[in-house]
Each structure stands twice: as C-alpha cells, then as structure tokens.
Design a protein around this motif. Structure first.
Motif, PDB file in Angstrom:
ATOM      1  N   ALA A  94       6.986   5.924 -21.151  1.00 57.78           N
ATOM      2  CA  ALA A  94       6.736   6.045 -19.302  1.00 57.78           C
ATOM      3  C   ALA A  94       6.020   5.531 -18.650  1.00 57.78           C
ATOM      4  CB  ALA A  94       6.599   7.552 -19.034  1.00 57.78           C
ATOM      5  N   LEU A  95       4.338   6.097 -19.306  1.00 61.47           N
ATOM      6  CA  LEU A  95       2.928   5.161 -18.790  1.00 61.47           C
ATOM      7  C   LEU A  95       2.579   3.457 -18.567  1.00 61.47           C
ATOM      8  CD1 LEU A  95      -0.254   5.770 -17.750  1.00 61.47           C
ATOM      9  CD2 LEU A  95      -0.900   5.324 -20.096  1.00 61.47           C
ATOM     10  N   GLY A  96       3.648   2.385 -19.910  1.00 58.23           N
ATOM     11  CA  GLY A  96       4.002   1.428 -19.619  1.00 58.23           C
ATOM     12  C   GLY A  96       4.311   0.894 -18.467  1.00 58.23           C
ATOM     13  N   ALA A  97       5.674   1.874 -18.471  1.00 59.19           N
ATOM     14  CA  ALA A  97       6.528   1.621 -16.950  1.00 59.19           C
ATOM     15  C   ALA A  97       5.337   1.906 -15.244  1.00 59.19           C
ATOM     16  CB  ALA A  97       8.102   2.263 -17.662  1.00 59.19           C
ATOM     17  N   TRP A 135       2.313   8.358  -6.863  1.00 59.23           N
ATOM     18  CA  TRP A 135       2.289  10.088  -7.259  1.00 59.23           C
ATOM     19  C   TRP A 135       3.751  10.314  -8.027  1.00 59.23           C
ATOM     20  CZ3 TRP A 135       1.190  14.544  -5.335  1.00 59.23           C
ATOM     21  CH2 TRP A 135       1.539  15.559  -5.172  1.00 59.23           C
ATOM     22  N   LEU A 136       5.048   9.229  -7.848  1.00 58.35           N
ATOM     23  CA  LEU A 136       5.240   9.305  -8.698  1.00 58.35           C
ATOM     24  C   LEU A 136       5.637   9.582 -10.182  1.00 58.35           C
ATOM     25  CD1 LEU A 136       9.163   9.229  -9.506  1.00 58.35           C
ATOM     26  CD2 LEU A 136       9.029   6.269  -9.028  1.00 58.35           C
ATOM     27  N   PHE A 137       5.058   8.498 -10.661  1.00 54.77           N
ATOM     28  CA  PHE A 137       4.776   8.492 -11.989  1.00 54.77           C
ATOM     29  C   PHE A 137       3.437   9.425 -12.367  1.00 54.77           C
ATOM     30  CE2 PHE A 137       7.140   4.355 -11.817  1.00 54.77           C
ATOM     31  CZ  PHE A 137       7.322   4.708 -12.726  1.00 54.77           C
ATOM     32  N   PHE A 186       2.881   1.255 -15.337  1.00 56.68           N
ATOM     33  CA  PHE A 186       1.902   0.450 -15.490  1.00 56.68           C
ATOM     34  C   PHE A 186       2.715  -1.310 -14.546  1.00 56.68           C
ATOM     35  CE2 PHE A 186      -1.610   1.856 -17.930  1.00 56.68           C
ATOM     36  CZ  PHE A 186      -1.564   2.707 -16.992  1.00 56.68           C
ATOM     37  N   VAL A 187       4.047  -1.450 -15.573  1.00 54.87           N
ATOM     38  CA  VAL A 187       4.649  -2.321 -14.753  1.00 54.87           C
ATOM     39  C   VAL A 187       5.480  -2.465 -13.130  1.00 54.87           C
ATOM     40  CG1 VAL A 187       6.951  -3.599 -14.783  1.00 54.87           C
ATOM     41  CG2 VAL A 187       5.486  -2.736 -16.858  1.00 54.87           C
ATOM     42  N   TYR A 188       5.664  -1.079 -12.812  1.00 54.87           N
ATOM     43  CA  TYR A 188       6.164  -0.842 -11.469  1.00 54.87           C
ATOM     44  C   TYR A 188       5.471  -1.240 -10.374  1.00 54.87           C
ATOM     45  CZ  TYR A 188       8.451   1.643  -7.634  1.00 54.87           C
ATOM     46  OH  TYR A 188       8.354   2.040  -6.440  1.00 54.87           O
ATOM     47  N   LEU A 189       4.413  -0.211 -10.630  1.00 55.77           N
ATOM     48  CA  LEU A 189       3.408  -0.920  -9.833  1.00 55.77           C
ATOM     49  C   LEU A 189       2.110  -2.416  -9.749  1.00 55.77           C
ATOM     50  CD1 LEU A 189       1.110   2.555 -10.671  1.00 55.77           C
ATOM     51  CD2 LEU A 189       2.463   2.314  -8.960  1.00 55.77           C
ATOM     52  N   GLY A 190       2.601  -2.944 -10.814  1.00 55.37           N
ATOM     53  CA  GLY A 190       2.298  -4.239 -10.915  1.00 55.37           C
ATOM     54  C   GLY A 190       3.072  -4.744  -9.806  1.00 55.37           C
ATOM     55  N   LEU A 249       0.937  -0.861   0.034  1.00 58.50           N
ATOM     56  CA  LEU A 249      -0.072  -0.003  -0.101  1.00 58.50           C
ATOM     57  C   LEU A 249       0.898   1.488  -0.091  1.00 58.50           C
ATOM     58  CD1 LEU A 249      -3.207   0.785  -0.177  1.00 58.50           C
ATOM     59  CD2 LEU A 249      -2.915   0.945   2.060  1.00 58.50           C
ATOM     60  N   VAL A 250       2.017   0.701   0.749  1.00 58.48           N
ATOM     61  CA  VAL A 250       3.311   2.787   0.900  1.00 58.48           C
ATOM     62  C   VAL A 250       3.848   2.572  -0.282  1.00 58.48           C
ATOM     63  CG1 VAL A 250       4.739   3.527   1.773  1.00 58.48           C
ATOM     64  CG2 VAL A 250       3.989   2.279   3.228  1.00 58.48           C
ATOM     65  N   GLU A 251       3.823   1.683  -1.004  1.00 54.43           N
ATOM     66  CA  GLU A 251       4.617   1.485  -2.290  1.00 54.43           C
ATOM     67  C   GLU A 251       3.782   1.921  -3.335  1.00 54.43           C
ATOM     68  OE1 GLU A 251       8.118   1.463  -2.973  1.00 54.43           O
ATOM     69  OE2 GLU A 251       7.983   1.150  -0.565  1.00 54.43           O
ATOM     70  N   GLY A 252       2.266   0.937  -3.363  1.00 53.24           N
ATOM     71  CA  GLY A 252       1.690   1.805  -4.086  1.00 53.24           C
ATOM     72  C   GLY A 252       1.380   3.278  -4.476  1.00 53.24           C
ATOM     73  N   PHE A 253       1.003   3.924  -2.984  1.00 53.77           N
ATOM     74  CA  PHE A 253       1.144   5.605  -2.960  1.00 53.77           C
ATOM     75  C   PHE A 253       1.981   6.091  -3.715  1.00 53.77           C
ATOM     76  CE2 PHE A 253       1.923   9.097  -0.576  1.00 53.77           C
ATOM     77  CZ  PHE A 253       0.312   9.465  -0.525  1.00 53.77           C
ATOM     78  N   VAL A 254       3.165   5.899  -2.999  1.00 54.34           N
ATOM     79  CA  VAL A 254       4.177   6.444  -3.184  1.00 54.34           C
ATOM     80  C   VAL A 254       4.763   6.749  -5.098  1.00 54.34           C
ATOM     81  CG1 VAL A 254       6.978   6.816  -3.398  1.00 54.34           C
ATOM     82  CG2 VAL A 254       5.166   6.159  -1.067  1.00 54.34           C
ATOM     83  N   GLY A 255       4.536   5.252  -5.494  1.00 54.29           N
ATOM     84  CA  GLY A 255       4.562   4.955  -6.924  1.00 54.29           C
ATOM     85  C   GLY A 255       3.488   5.808  -7.529  1.00 54.29           C
TER      86      GLY A 255
END
Length: 298
Positions: free
Chosen positions: A135-138, A73-75, A140-144, A65-71
């Motif tokens: 960048a958007l594809g990256a 915001w980042l992207f 989605f991969v990161y959040l996944g 949940l933390v990484e989903g929030f930070v990710g």
C-alpha cells in the motif's frame, strides 16, 4: 528456537493461502479508499479552496499542491487503518487454530508456549507489513504522478511509522485474540475493529471535527499518535510548499485542522513524544501478551 522459523512460515503461509481471511483483511482499507474517492477527497479539496479564498492576493493553489495534500491525507489515513485492521485479521489464525483443534496439536509438539506465542506474533507482523508496504508503494506511485513533495527523510520516517504502527496493531490484536475461542467471537471482534478503529484513530475524519469530549478521549489512545505521525511525514513537504503561497498562519491552521499537530491537555505533542507514546504502548502490550501466555495455557 529451531521450531520458531517453522511456526512463522506455517502461520504466514496459511494467512495468504486462506482467501477469505486475506480478503477480509482488505475490506476496511477498501471502504476507506471508496469513501475518499467518492466523497471525502472533494471535502478536503473544498476545505483548501475555502482557506485560499480567505487569503488576499491568492486566487488558487496549484493543482499538484492540492492533489499532493489530498493524496497525502488519503494514504496516511489508509496506512494508519491497515496497520491495525490487517493485523487483527492476520492474527485471527491464532483463534482459528483453537477452533479447529490445531492449537492442541501444536502444543504437543516439542516447542514451548513462549515460542508458539512469538510464532503467531512474528508471522502476523510479517503478513501485515507485506500488505502495508505494498500500500505504501502505491502511495508513492500515486503521489509521484499527482504531486510529489516528499523528501528522502520523510520517506524513511514514513516507513518507520508503518513498522512501528504494525508492531502496535500486532501486539494489540495478540492481547485481544488471546481471550477469543469461537468463530462467533472472531466475527464480532473483526466487525467492531473494522468499523470503529478508523474513527477513533483519526483516519476517517480529522480529530478536530469531533466534540471536545471525544477529542480528549481519542488523545489518550496510542493509535492516534501513529496516525498523526503518518499525517505529518506524508504531508510535511506539502505544507512547506504551501508556505510559499499562503501565510504561515494559514498553513499552521491547516496543520492543526488536519491532525499533523496534536494537542494533549493544552500541550502540543512533539514527534519524539509521539514515538515515545507509541513505542511505550507496543512494549506494554507485548509484555501483557507474554504474561498472559505464561499465566494460562491458551
């Protein structure tokens, strides 16, 4: 209109062929990415920890949940900057053609000034969209991998946000670049946009962190609402998951602190209103660009 596809193809190919122009367009997103990895990401994690620490009975949030929030915001910040700064770099071909004299050769061809102008606009939009969707594809991969909370609707709306913000960045750069005619002016505008846009659109840091006067100024800028839309759609699922752990008041506070909810003159701006502001700005800027092309031969 037969010359329009040829102009679009020519301009798009030249942008990706010119390595200097291409890599220059990526400088600002890369700087933002480094900032998040080395500094800002930890700041946002600490903000979440402080929020959780004030909630009785909650020790910590799940790591995903933390990484989903930070990710998220980042992207969302990264995409908001890319859509405008990349558009400015891609559209500098219009000015370079003036510097090299290629623009004079093109005006001698059997194509109208309107067709020539739209060739630059469409090719800039295409080049920018290619980079932004990569960048958007990256994203989605990161959040996944780190923390996926996106719904199908949010994914579609995020794609729409990127397209609309790209049209805004392309239209804005078309109007500004219309008045440029030297290499020095290209460098100056590129530096100003790359350095300053991230601050005034709320990408480098939340708008709530600025003084009241600056917040008021930023609230009048259309790009701010494009950034807010990306924040909202890439982070909405994360906020909804947080409501299962934190009180609604705490989650609403995070939404306001991290620009998912924007306030203009005491009024909370809704998503349809944000789309209206951004879409209206695109229409106005395109109208100005077309009018400038008709008034004066660039």
């Amino acid at each position: 209109m037969k010359g329009l596809p040829a102009l679009v193809w020519r301009n798009t190919k030249l942008f990706f062929k010119d390595k200097g122009m291409f890599f220059t367009s990526l400088i600002t997103p890369l700087i933002l990415l480094v900032l998040f990895v080395t500094f800002l990401g930890n700041v946002y994690r600490d903000s979440l920890d402080m929020t959780v620490a004030d909630v009785p009975g909650v020790s910590e949030l799940p790591e995903s949940l933390v990484e989903g929030f930070v990710g998220g915001w980042l992207f969302s910040s990264l995409l908001a900057v890319c859509c405008v700064t990349v558009a400015f770099c891609a559209n500098m071909l219009m000015v370079q053609d003036k510097v090299t004299g290629a623009r004079t050769d093109l005006t001698m061809a059997p194509v109208g000034r309107g067709c020539l102008a739209m060739g630059y606009y469409i090719s800039t939009a295409i080049s920018t969209l290619i980079i932004c969707f990569i960048a958007l594809g990256a994203c989605f991969v990161y959040l996944g991998k780190m923390g996926w909370y996106l719904s199908g609707e949010d994914m579609i709306l995020t794609c729409l946000d990127v397209m609309l913000l790209t049209m805004f960045g392309t239209a804005l750069s078309s109007v500004v670049n219309h008045f440029l005619s030297t290499q020095g002016q290209i460098s100056a505008v590129g530096t100003i946009v790359s350095a300053g846009y991230g601050f005034i659109c709320g990408a480098y840091m939340p708008i709530s962190q600025f003084s009241e006067g600056i917040q008021t100024f930023i609230s009048f800028l259309p790009g701010t609402y494009g950034t807010a839309l990306l924040h909202s759609h890439l982070m909405r699922g994360t906020y909804e998951a947080m409501e299962d752990v934190l009180p609604v008041q705490a989650v609403d506070g995070l939404r306001g602190a991290f620009d998912s909810d924007l306030v203009f003159q005491g009024h909370t701006v809704t998503e349809p209103e944000m789309y209206l502001v951004l879409g209206g700005a695109v229409a106005i800027l395109i109208g100005v660009y077309v009018a400038l092309g008709k008034m004066k031969r660039a």
